[in-house]
Write a protein that holds these residues in place. Structure first.
Motif, PDB file in Angstrom:
ATOM      1  N   ASP A 153      -8.090   4.559  33.187  1.00 61.69           N
ATOM      2  CA  ASP A 153      -7.422   5.170  32.215  1.00 61.69           C
ATOM      3  C   ASP A 153      -5.805   5.024  32.455  1.00 61.69           C
ATOM      4  O   ASP A 153      -5.321   4.598  33.457  1.00 61.69           O
ATOM      5  CB  ASP A 153      -7.691   6.873  31.824  1.00 61.69           C
ATOM      6  CG  ASP A 153      -7.437   7.583  33.402  1.00 61.69           C
ATOM      7  OD1 ASP A 153      -6.689   7.025  34.005  1.00 61.69           O
ATOM      8  OD2 ASP A 153      -7.968   8.716  33.321  1.00 61.69           O
ATOM      9  N   LYS A 154      -4.923   5.471  31.404  1.00 67.38           N
ATOM     10  CA  LYS A 154      -3.443   5.224  31.538  1.00 67.38           C
ATOM     11  C   LYS A 154      -2.928   6.003  32.905  1.00 67.38           C
ATOM     12  O   LYS A 154      -2.235   5.445  33.484  1.00 67.38           O
ATOM     13  CB  LYS A 154      -3.029   6.127  30.336  1.00 67.38           C
ATOM     14  CG  LYS A 154      -1.396   6.127  30.314  1.00 67.38           C
ATOM     15  CD  LYS A 154      -0.818   6.586  29.237  1.00 67.38           C
ATOM     16  CE  LYS A 154       0.899   6.865  29.185  1.00 67.38           C
ATOM     17  NZ  LYS A 154       1.164   7.495  28.095  1.00 67.38           N
ATOM     18  N   GLU A 155      -3.449   7.232  33.075  1.00 67.94           N
ATOM     19  CA  GLU A 155      -2.712   7.832  34.470  1.00 67.94           C
ATOM     20  C   GLU A 155      -3.193   7.160  35.577  1.00 67.94           C
ATOM     21  O   GLU A 155      -2.150   7.060  36.480  1.00 67.94           O
ATOM     22  CB  GLU A 155      -3.452   9.400  34.610  1.00 67.94           C
ATOM     23  CG  GLU A 155      -2.949  10.016  35.769  1.00 67.94           C
ATOM     24  CD  GLU A 155      -3.650  11.562  35.927  1.00 67.94           C
ATOM     25  OE1 GLU A 155      -3.198  11.987  36.651  1.00 67.94           O
ATOM     26  OE2 GLU A 155      -4.567  11.931  34.820  1.00 67.94           O
ATOM     27  N   THR A 156      -4.442   6.685  35.690  1.00 68.87           N
ATOM     28  CA  THR A 156      -4.666   5.900  37.080  1.00 68.87           C
ATOM     29  C   THR A 156      -3.988   4.563  37.245  1.00 68.87           C
ATOM     30  O   THR A 156      -3.263   4.230  38.221  1.00 68.87           O
ATOM     31  CB  THR A 156      -6.399   5.411  36.888  1.00 68.87           C
ATOM     32  OG1 THR A 156      -6.968   6.634  36.905  1.00 68.87           O
ATOM     33  CG2 THR A 156      -6.669   4.773  38.350  1.00 68.87           C
ATOM     34  N   LEU A 157      -3.795   3.963  36.013  1.00 66.95           N
ATOM     35  CA  LEU A 157      -3.115   2.517  35.962  1.00 66.95           C
ATOM     36  C   LEU A 157      -1.562   2.808  36.272  1.00 66.95           C
ATOM     37  O   LEU A 157      -0.825   2.161  37.187  1.00 66.95           O
ATOM     38  CB  LEU A 157      -3.124   1.863  34.702  1.00 66.95           C
ATOM     39  CG  LEU A 157      -4.454   1.516  34.305  1.00 66.95           C
ATOM     40  CD1 LEU A 157      -4.643   0.750  32.827  1.00 66.95           C
ATOM     41  CD2 LEU A 157      -4.898   0.389  35.379  1.00 66.95           C
ATOM     42  N   LEU A 158      -0.905   3.716  35.924  1.00 65.81           N
ATOM     43  CA  LEU A 158       0.469   4.413  36.098  1.00 65.81           C
ATOM     44  C   LEU A 158       0.803   4.514  37.545  1.00 65.81           C
ATOM     45  O   LEU A 158       1.506   4.121  38.136  1.00 65.81           O
ATOM     46  CB  LEU A 158       0.964   5.515  35.338  1.00 65.81           C
ATOM     47  CG  LEU A 158       1.339   5.112  33.780  1.00 65.81           C
ATOM     48  CD1 LEU A 158       1.593   6.381  33.042  1.00 65.81           C
ATOM     49  CD2 LEU A 158       2.528   4.206  33.856  1.00 65.81           C
TER      50      LEU A 158
END
Length: 440
Positions: free
Chosen positions: A418-423
């Motif tokens: 998800d977005k959080e993990t990629l950031l």
């Protein structure tokens, strides 16, 4: 039902097994009777008739006697002709039945033998599995990061034609998307071509730069500018994610409710041992590592052009799920995570994927087996790589030789997150930038 109607159903293959056997037995009996009658009722020698007529004329028999002999001769000839036509008709009927049966049941199979057969059962009578399931499991792991599939249902239509459904058995989004298509005499067509698209050649930054293997990306970008004689005001990072700043901005704009395939470019090329230590510390789902598979041609001062040697080929180093597919363990050791079909009921036979691929030697063995297996599936590979001449048997064998000699060098990896993990990943020193695609 008349016997003629019964024969029509026999020709079209619509009879039950018992009725079909009865009709075949009747045909065989009729042929035997015809052969017997033919042997018993040969056409009489014409010379005997002519001799009999000449003798009658010599003995001055009455004209009506001679006419009786002529009539007898004509009747014999007519009778013999009728018998001949009757036998010919039965012969033609038998030949037609054989031809119809051949076209109906044998010809489709014979034609199919000349083309790739995805329906071949590689399992056993208790657990059947199509050959394309194994082929697709290997192919998708090597070429389709984030889209691994290992189950293909096949419906054979004859004459080299098949309907296929590539099943999704595991999902990170909560929904499963099967992909249907057809194979027509070695030609594959998906009804949705977008699902199994390979990643673009520049999804990793190393696919668009030059430099030295031991350098960071920024150091290699300087070499790239010099190598390609790029002006100071021109963009040199041609990665699909754009510059490091552009990549970060894109990540920040992602939808928090969706899942993405993240193509993570490492800041430096790593050995497998170093990469595995790094990735095992992360809280990530299935990870596919992009592997250098060819010798990099060195120019002056040891500078190399990565573009022609980074084909986005790799393998899954921590599978999120196992599979039960049969293969030749002696020929392709450690081919797939999981176990063979005959051992699927025994929990002790299932691999522990994370443990199995922790060591570089096991990972190398796994990757080499994947490449060797694909190089030996010529019909399948020709079908899947119709418009690409880079992945022939020869090229895959050369990759195997390189891996055996140089080990596994990782320049990037993919994961579904998800977005959080990629950031969070993008802020780590080991990562240069991330390109994303929404999971479908």
């Amino acid at each position: 039902m008349t016997y003629r109607e019964l024969l029509e159903l026999y020709k079209t293959g619509e009879l039950e097994l018992e009725q079909r056997k009865k009709v075949e037995k009747d045909i065989e009996r009729q042929e035997a009777i015809s052969d017997y009658l033919y042997e018993q009722e040969d056409i009489p020698e014409l010379n005997d008739i002519f001799e009999e007529k000449a003798a009658a004329e010599k003995n001055n028999k009455r004209n009506d006697d001679i006419e009786d002999i002529d009539t007898k001769f004509i009747e014999m000839v007519n009778r013999s002709i009728r018998r001949a036509f009757r036998r010919m008709g039965l012969t033609i009927l038998a030949a037609a039945c054989v031809l119809i049966l051949f076209v109906q049941f044998c010809l489709p199979t014979i034609v199919s033998c000349f083309y790739y057969n995805p329906a071949k059962n590689i399992g056993d009578k208790d657990y059947a599995i199509s050959k394309m399931s194994r082929d697709m499991a290997v192919y998708s792991e090597v070429f389709l990061p984030g889209k691994r599939r290992g189950s293909v249902q096949v419906e054979a239509k004859g004459y080299g034609n098949y309907n296929i459904t590539v099943n999704q058995t595991s999902s990170f989004t909560g929904s499963l998307t099967d992909v249907s298509g057809e194979i027509t005499r070695g030609e594959l067509r998906y009804y949705d071509n977008n699902i199994f698209k390979k990643p673009a050649t520049n999804v990793f930054v190393y696919g668009s730069i030059a430099g030295k293997e031991e350098n960071t990306v920024e150091e290699n970008l300087k070499y790239t500018r010099k190598y390609f004689d790029v002006k100071d005001d021109e963009e040199i990072n041609l990665c699909a994610a754009g510059s490091k700043e552009e990549s970060l901005k894109t990540l920040q704009e992602l939808d928090e409710r969706k899942m993405y395939i993240g193509y993570v470019s490492l800041d430096k090329i790593m050995s497998y041992a170093d990469f595995k230590k790094y990735v095992d510390k992360q809280d990530l789902a299935e990870v596919w590592c992009a592997v250098q598979v060819a010798e990099l041609e060195k120019e002056e001062e040891g500078v190399v052009n990565f573009q022609s040697n980074i084909p986005n080929i790799g393998f899954v180093c921590n599978p999120s799920y196992n599979t039960a597919i049969k293969w030749d363990e002696k020929k392709y050791p450690n081919l797939l995570p999981g176990c063979e079909t005959q051992d699927m009921g025994n929990e002790d036979e299932w691999d522990d994927p994370e443990e199995n691929l922790k060591s570089e030697s096991n990972a190398r063995q796994h990757f080499v087996s994947l490449l060797n297996y694909l190089s030996n599936q010529k019909k399948f590979l020709a079908m899947m790589e119709k418009d690409n001449s880079n992945y022939t048997t020869k090229e895959l064998k050369e990759m195997v030789s390189y891996i055996k000699k140089n080990g596994i060098k990782v320049y990037g990896f993919t994961t579904i997150a998800d977005k959080e993990t990629l950031l969070k990943l993008s802020k780590q020193s080991e990562v240069y930038e991330i390109y994303t695609e929404e999971v479908r």
